[in-house]
Motif scaffolding. Structure first.
Motif, PDB file in Angstrom:
ATOM      1  N   TRP A 300       0.721  -1.660  -0.005  1.00  0.00           N
ATOM      2  CA  TRP A 300      -0.194   0.290   0.079  1.00  0.00           C
ATOM      3  C   TRP A 300       1.203   1.361  -0.117  1.00  0.00           C
ATOM      4  N   HIS A 301       2.040   1.545   0.389  1.00  0.00           N
ATOM      5  CA  HIS A 301       2.867   2.267   0.581  1.00  0.00           C
ATOM      6  C   HIS A 301       3.656   2.771   0.002  1.00  0.00           C
ATOM      7  N   MET A 302       3.766   1.451  -1.192  1.00  0.00           N
ATOM      8  CA  MET A 302       4.735   1.389  -2.000  1.00  0.00           C
ATOM      9  C   MET A 302       3.817   2.348  -3.228  1.00  0.00           C
ATOM     10  N   ILE A 303       2.376   1.483  -3.920  1.00  0.00           N
ATOM     11  CA  ILE A 303       1.668   2.025  -4.304  1.00  0.00           C
ATOM     12  C   ILE A 303       1.750   4.237  -4.417  1.00  0.00           C
ATOM     13  N   GLN A 304       1.825   4.532  -5.853  1.00  0.00           N
ATOM     14  CA  GLN A 304       2.008   6.094  -6.013  1.00  0.00           C
ATOM     15  C   GLN A 304       0.318   6.431  -6.221  1.00  0.00           C
ATOM     16  N   ASN A 305       0.046   7.579  -5.155  1.00  0.00           N
ATOM     17  CA  ASN A 305      -1.033   8.915  -5.621  1.00  0.00           C
ATOM     18  C   ASN A 305      -1.137   8.564  -7.020  1.00  0.00           C
ATOM     19  N   ASP A 306      -1.128   9.399  -7.919  1.00  0.00           N
ATOM     20  CA  ASP A 306      -1.512   9.649  -8.472  1.00  0.00           C
ATOM     21  C   ASP A 306      -0.789   8.434 -10.502  1.00  0.00           C
ATOM     22  N   LEU A 307      -0.751   7.318 -10.048  1.00  0.00           N
ATOM     23  CA  LEU A 307      -0.282   6.423 -10.793  1.00  0.00           C
ATOM     24  C   LEU A 307      -1.114   5.027 -10.363  1.00  0.00           C
ATOM     25  N   VAL A 308      -2.378   5.144 -11.039  1.00  0.00           N
ATOM     26  CA  VAL A 308      -3.741   4.629 -10.936  1.00  0.00           C
ATOM     27  C   VAL A 308      -3.621   3.535 -12.417  1.00  0.00           C
ATOM     28  N   HIS A 309      -2.943   3.345 -13.195  1.00  0.00           N
ATOM     29  CA  HIS A 309      -3.130   1.526 -13.578  1.00  0.00           C
ATOM     30  C   HIS A 309      -2.465   0.696 -12.911  1.00  0.00           C
ATOM     31  N   GLY A 310      -1.254   1.015 -12.056  1.00  0.00           N
ATOM     32  CA  GLY A 310      -0.602  -0.469 -11.353  1.00  0.00           C
ATOM     33  C   GLY A 310       0.464  -0.617 -12.357  1.00  0.00           C
ATOM     34  N   TRP A 311       0.424  -0.262 -13.283  1.00  0.00           N
ATOM     35  CA  TRP A 311       1.425  -0.850 -14.210  1.00  0.00           C
ATOM     36  C   TRP A 311       2.730  -0.749 -13.993  1.00  0.00           C
ATOM     37  N   GLY A 312       4.047  -1.911 -13.814  1.00  0.00           N
ATOM     38  CA  GLY A 312       5.376  -2.053 -13.053  1.00  0.00           C
ATOM     39  C   GLY A 312       5.400  -2.246 -11.963  1.00  0.00           C
ATOM     40  N   LEU A 313       4.024  -2.263 -11.612  1.00  0.00           N
ATOM     41  CA  LEU A 313       3.947  -2.322  -9.717  1.00  0.00           C
ATOM     42  C   LEU A 313       4.514  -3.806  -9.695  1.00  0.00           C
ATOM     43  N   ASP A 314       4.064  -5.135 -10.533  1.00  0.00           N
ATOM     44  CA  ASP A 314       3.977  -6.371  -9.792  1.00  0.00           C
ATOM     45  C   ASP A 314       5.420  -7.043 -10.280  1.00  0.00           C
ATOM     46  N   LEU A 315       6.554  -5.985 -10.859  1.00  0.00           N
ATOM     47  CA  LEU A 315       7.929  -6.246 -10.502  1.00  0.00           C
ATOM     48  C   LEU A 315       8.489  -5.031  -9.603  1.00  0.00           C
ATOM     49  N   ALA A 316       7.706  -4.271  -8.980  1.00  0.00           N
ATOM     50  CA  ALA A 316       7.572  -4.581  -7.547  1.00  0.00           C
ATOM     51  C   ALA A 316       7.659  -4.765  -6.682  1.00  0.00           C
ATOM     52  N   LEU A 317       6.236  -5.511  -6.260  1.00  0.00           N
ATOM     53  CA  LEU A 317       6.555  -6.554  -5.040  1.00  0.00           C
ATOM     54  C   LEU A 317       6.721  -7.081  -4.600  1.00  0.00           C
ATOM     55  N   ARG A 318       8.464  -7.842  -5.211  1.00  0.00           N
ATOM     56  CA  ARG A 318       9.044  -8.176  -4.025  1.00  0.00           C
ATOM     57  C   ARG A 318      10.123  -7.506  -3.353  1.00  0.00           C
ATOM     58  N   LYS A 319       9.564  -6.661  -3.084  1.00  0.00           N
ATOM     59  CA  LYS A 319      10.491  -5.303  -2.339  1.00  0.00           C
ATOM     60  C   LYS A 319      10.245  -5.631  -0.778  1.00  0.00           C
ATOM     61  N   CYS A 320       8.650  -6.135  -1.099  1.00  0.00           N
ATOM     62  CA  CYS A 320       7.781  -6.068   0.095  1.00  0.00           C
ATOM     63  C   CYS A 320       8.055  -7.459   0.851  1.00  0.00           C
ATOM     64  N   VAL A 321       8.746  -8.582   0.242  1.00  0.00           N
ATOM     65  CA  VAL A 321       8.527  -9.876   1.270  1.00  0.00           C
ATOM     66  C   VAL A 321      10.551 -10.064   1.248  1.00  0.00           C
ATOM     67  N   GLU A 322      10.972 -11.375   2.219  1.00  0.00           N
ATOM     68  CA  GLU A 322      11.935 -11.518   2.269  1.00  0.00           C
ATOM     69  C   GLU A 322      12.049 -13.143   2.376  1.00  0.00           C
ATOM     70  N   PRO A 323      12.508 -14.378   1.830  1.00  0.00           N
ATOM     71  CA  PRO A 323      13.110 -13.987   0.637  1.00  0.00           C
ATOM     72  C   PRO A 323      11.926 -13.847  -0.897  1.00  0.00           C
ATOM     73  N   ALA A 324      11.925 -13.375  -1.794  1.00  0.00           N
ATOM     74  CA  ALA A 324      10.805 -13.101  -2.853  1.00  0.00           C
ATOM     75  C   ALA A 324      10.696 -14.151  -3.133  1.00  0.00           C
ATOM     76  N   HIS A 325      11.637 -14.955  -3.305  1.00  0.00           N
ATOM     77  CA  HIS A 325      11.828 -15.997  -4.636  1.00  0.00           C
ATOM     78  C   HIS A 325      10.515 -17.043  -3.627  1.00  0.00           C
ATOM     79  N   GLU A 326      11.035 -16.682  -2.590  1.00  0.00           N
ATOM     80  CA  GLU A 326      10.649 -18.093  -1.532  1.00  0.00           C
ATOM     81  C   GLU A 326       8.714 -18.107  -1.133  1.00  0.00           C
ATOM     82  N   LYS A 327       8.603 -16.586  -1.275  1.00  0.00           N
ATOM     83  CA  LYS A 327       7.251 -15.647  -0.613  1.00  0.00           C
ATOM     84  C   LYS A 327       6.091 -15.146  -1.590  1.00  0.00           C
ATOM     85  N   ILE A 328       6.502 -15.394  -3.000  1.00  0.00           N
ATOM     86  CA  ILE A 328       5.439 -15.657  -3.935  1.00  0.00           C
ATOM     87  C   ILE A 328       5.467 -16.175  -4.821  1.00  0.00           C
TER      88      ILE A 328
END
Length: 395
Positions: A300-328
């Motif tokens: 939620w904190h990573m979602i930009q207020n003015d960017l409404v379509h979310g494109w590119g967000l999916d490639l950055a979701l890994r920043k929110c969990v660790e280790p990402a390759h095991e939890k996504i």
């Protein structure tokens, strides 16, 4: 003289009688006052004792970090004769921002989406407290699709519909809609809604949050079974597998027949710099993501207020969990079909001879570039500051 003498003598018996009556009334009144006074004093004393015992008047005042007290109340005397400090200000820096002036016991930093009555006892309002939340961003034209999807979710789910076409009351043709939550703002995307209505402190009661599109076929999907698999494989961010078709963009989201869940894949040559990075791992798409409570607080904190379509967000979701390759990961045994209905594209406006959907598509691509640029700049700025601080402290 005769008249004066006669009048004086005749008033003496009346005055004597009046004096006697007044004296008697005074004695009786004083007697009752005397009887009631000890009781009144004891009552006051007991009340004061109970108040001092039950309520702690010693508020903490942080004079250095909080506002200075312009006036103070004199100290009161407790049960044992000791002084109880009383101040007229409250300042609690550990409270949420803006609530520092409130006593901690009254602060409620989190809320929920549970429906409540207008009558009865508040403690008896909720007959059930759903553990999961599912949201759909919808137009009325897709009502049959959404009706089929909602029926795949049990009573353990709160249903929340975001209406981009402004039509809400028509949904009452479905019985489940009368218990759902409806938010109507015209021509907005699900990420616009999510940023404004799904704050982590609002959805805190839910273990998992589904943020789904309206054009998903769910014939082979069961929400309760999906949750069990997510827990079993420790997924913090996930999505159902997608039935392969010509609309499939990424190999990672393609459903597999030989496993319950997969967390990595092989992409086309040159698409993955490293095997544990998107889109070969730590990656799901934004059409049907599912977030754990903790992961959503970060996303939620990573979602930009003015960017409404979310494109590119999916490639950055890994920043929110660790280790990402095991939890996504992608849940293969509970899969869906992406119908690719261009419903949101029709909500755009024709400009410069371009169809509405073309303008929407161009905006999506622009937002992807903007998001990537912002993220890379933010990371570079952070590491530059950290390195600079490290060098200053070590030299």
């Amino acid at each position: 003289m005769g008249i004066f003498t006669h009048s004086t003598v005749s008033r003496k018996p009346n005055e004597s009688m009046r004096l006697i009556v007044t004296t008697f009334v005074g004695i009786v009144f004083g007697f009752f006052i005397g009887l009631s006074f000890p009781t009144l004093s004891l009552t006051k004393l007991n009340l004061s004792s109970r108040v001092l015992t039950t309520i702690d008047f010693k508020y903490t005042e942080y004079k250095k970090s909080g506002p200075s007290s312009s006036s103070s109340v004199p100290p009161s005397i407790g049960n044992n004769g000791s002084s109880v400090n009383v101040t007229s200000k409250i300042w609690v820096p550990s409270n949420p921002r803006g609530a520092e002036r409130l006593p901690p016991g009254i602060v409620r930093a989190e809320s929920d989406l549970y429906l409540r009555r207008l009558w009865g006892k508040p403690s008896e309002d909720l007959t059930s407290t759903p553990k999961y939340l599912v949201t759909f961003t919808v137009g009325y034209d897709q009502r049959k699709n959404i009706d089929a999807a909602v029926k795949k979710f049990s009573e353990n789910f709160t249903i929340l519909l975001f209406h981009y076409d402004g039509r809400t009351t028509e949904w009452d043709e479905f019985e489940w809609s009368k218990q759902a939550i409806h938010v109507s703002v015209r021509r907005q995307t699900k990420w616009w809604y999510a940023k404004r209505f799904l704050h982590p402190d609002i959805v805190a009661p839910y273990d998992y949050i589904f943020i789904w599109d309206e054009d998903l076929g769910v014939e082979h999907f069961n929400a309760e079974k999906y949750i069990k698999l997510v827990r079993k494989h420790g997924l913090e961010i996930s999505q159902p597998g997608l039935e392969p078709n010509k609309q499939l963009t990424w190999q990672m989201t393609k459903r597999r027949d030989d496993c319950e869940v997969h967390k990595e894949t092989e992409e086309r040559p040159g698409w993955c710099n490293r095997p544990h990075l998107p889109p070969c791992a730590a990656f799901v798409e934004i059409m049907a993501p599912v977030f754990s409570r903790d992961a959503w607080r970060c996303v939620w904190h990573m979602i930009q207020n003015d960017l409404v379509h979310g494109w590119g967000l999916d490639l950055a979701l890994r920043k929110c969990v660790e280790p990402a390759h095991e939890k996504i990961g992608v849940v293969d045994s509970q899969w869906i079909v992406h119908q690719s209905l261009p419903s949101l594209g029709s909500q755009g406006e024709a400009q410069n001879g371009k169809a509405p959907w073309q303008g929407v598509r161009e905006r999506c691509k622009k937002e992807w570039t903007i998001f990537q640029t912002r993220f890379s700049r933010a990371e570079r700025s952070y590491f530059k500051e950290i390195n600079s601080t490290f060098h200053r402290t070590t030299n």
